[in-house]
Scaffold this active site. Structure first.
Site, PDB file in Angstrom:
ATOM      1  N   THR A  98      14.858  58.391  46.469  1.00 44.73           N
ATOM      2  CA  THR A  98      15.368  58.233  48.416  1.00 44.73           C
ATOM      3  C   THR A  98      15.575  58.739  48.982  1.00 44.73           C
ATOM      4  O   THR A  98      16.746  59.977  48.604  1.00 44.73           O
ATOM      5  CB  THR A  98      15.793  56.666  47.689  1.00 44.73           C
ATOM      6  OG1 THR A  98      15.438  55.871  47.679  1.00 44.73           O
ATOM      7  CG2 THR A  98      16.274  56.178  49.748  1.00 44.73           C
ATOM      8  N   THR A 127      13.753  64.039  51.059  1.00 42.23           N
ATOM      9  CA  THR A 127      12.929  65.074  50.219  1.00 42.23           C
ATOM     10  C   THR A 127      12.160  63.970  49.371  1.00 42.23           C
ATOM     11  O   THR A 127      10.539  64.609  48.842  1.00 42.23           O
ATOM     12  CB  THR A 127      14.251  65.757  49.620  1.00 42.23           C
ATOM     13  OG1 THR A 127      14.891  66.102  50.625  1.00 42.23           O
ATOM     14  CG2 THR A 127      13.344  66.841  48.745  1.00 42.23           C
ATOM     15  N   GLU A 145      19.901  54.919  42.195  1.00 41.96           N
ATOM     16  CA  GLU A 145      19.102  55.687  41.389  1.00 41.96           C
ATOM     17  C   GLU A 145      20.061  56.374  40.788  1.00 41.96           C
ATOM     18  O   GLU A 145      19.813  57.099  39.535  1.00 41.96           O
ATOM     19  CB  GLU A 145      19.541  56.927  43.077  1.00 41.96           C
ATOM     20  CG  GLU A 145      19.097  56.301  44.314  1.00 41.96           C
ATOM     21  CD  GLU A 145      19.746  57.561  44.948  1.00 41.96           C
ATOM     22  OE1 GLU A 145      20.918  58.097  45.277  1.00 41.96           O
ATOM     23  OE2 GLU A 145      18.834  57.457  46.005  1.00 41.96           O
TER      24      GLU A 145
HETATM   25  C1  5RP Z   1      19.467  58.891  48.893  1.00 44.05           C
HETATM   26  C2  5RP Z   1      20.465  59.874  47.705  1.00 44.05           C
HETATM   27  C3  5RP Z   1      19.321  61.060  48.927  1.00 44.05           C
HETATM   28  O1  5RP Z   1      18.613  61.809  47.839  1.00 44.05           O
HETATM   29  C4  5RP Z   1      19.938  62.329  49.362  1.00 44.05           C
HETATM   30  O2  5RP Z   1      21.234  61.289  50.115  1.00 44.05           O
HETATM   31  C5  5RP Z   1      19.211  63.521  50.157  1.00 44.05           C
HETATM   32  O3  5RP Z   1      18.485  63.364  51.324  1.00 44.05           O
HETATM   33  P1  5RP Z   1      17.099  63.868  52.095  1.00 44.05           P
HETATM   34  O4  5RP Z   1      16.392  64.178  50.623  1.00 44.05           O
HETATM   35  O5  5RP Z   1      16.687  63.217  53.101  1.00 44.05           O
HETATM   36  O6  5RP Z   1      18.561  65.208  52.562  1.00 44.05           O
HETATM   37  O7  5RP Z   1      20.675  60.569  47.439  1.00 44.05           O
HETATM   38  O8  5RP Z   1      20.620  57.754  48.192  1.00 44.05           O
END
Ligand code: 5RP
Length: 213
Positions: free
Chosen positions: A23, A26, A98
């Site tokens: 999520t 990225t 996750e």
């Molecule tokens: C979501 C997460 C995401 O992997 C983390 O917040 C990184 O987010 P981004 O890819 O938008 O920087 O742990 O619960």
């Protein structure tokens, strides 16, 4: 850099795989890249409703972890990562699903831009998912551990819980702190991924992608 890291994760996809998908922005790049080779996979298990929606929009079958059993591969982003592949995750609030999918996966490929690599975890506030009636109990216990918890405003997780974002924890031993937090009644999960960290970290950098394993 996020997109480059996400695209590099496609190298780990094999024919007929069911892929665990994380999520965040990225992970969204990864989902979009996955759409280009969707004929190669048998489906995906999503760590959030948002990722499930995005996968479905691309025509990728979304399956439940209870039907698939263990997965060969999980790909997800992170908020912080060390060279030991310990992580802080949960900035998007999906930490519990996750962590479940990471645990169920043989290989966890973490994708991130270079800003996420740190020497010591903890500059990013550590997310802790909590059952709502335990909010103040858990907050008091976290203060005893030296942290400053703050309720994430206007946020409910996909599991119907709240998140406390914890600042000022000295995370010198992530495995121990992960366990200590999990032992507080009312804590569902915390965002430290140390007992089961990543297996591979793909970092998008100004000079190209770098792989740590
Ligand atoms: C979501 C997460 C995401 O992997 C983390 O917040 C990184 O987010 P981004 O890819 O938008 O920087 O742990 O619960």
């Amino acid at each position: 850099m996020k997109q480059a890291a996400a695209r590099a994760a496609l190298d780990y996809i094999e024919l007929g795989m069911i892929v665990g998908v994380g999520t965040g922005s990225t992970a969204n790049h990864f989902i979009d890249a996955l759409a280009g080779i969707k004929g190669k996979i048998d489906g995906a298990v999503a760590s959030s409703e948002a990722s499930a929606e995005r996968l479905k929009k691309h025509g990728i079958a979304v399956l439940g972890l209870n039907e698939t059993g263990d997965l060969p591969l999980y790909v997800d982003g992170t908020d912080e990562a060390t060279k030991h592949l310990h992580l802080i995750k949960g900035g998007g609030g999906a930490l519990t699903r996750e962590k479940i999918i990471a645990q169920a996966s043989e290989k966890f490929v973490c994708i991130a831009d270079e800003s996420k690599l740190v020497d010591i975890l903890g500059a990013f506030p550590l997310p802790v998912e909590v059952i709502p009636i335990a909010q103040s109990l858990v907050a008091r216990q976290i203060v005893k551990l030296g942290g400053d918890p703050a309720l994430r405003p206007n946020f409910t997780t996909d599991n119907g819980n709240i998140i406390l974002d914890v600042k000022n924890l000295k995370i010198l031993n992530p495995v121990e702190i992960e366990a200590q937090l999990n032992h507080i009644p009312g804590v569902v999960t915390n965002g430290l991924f140390a007992r089961r960290g990543a297996d591979i970290l793909i970092l998008g950098t100004a000079a190209g992608t770098v792989i740590l394993d």
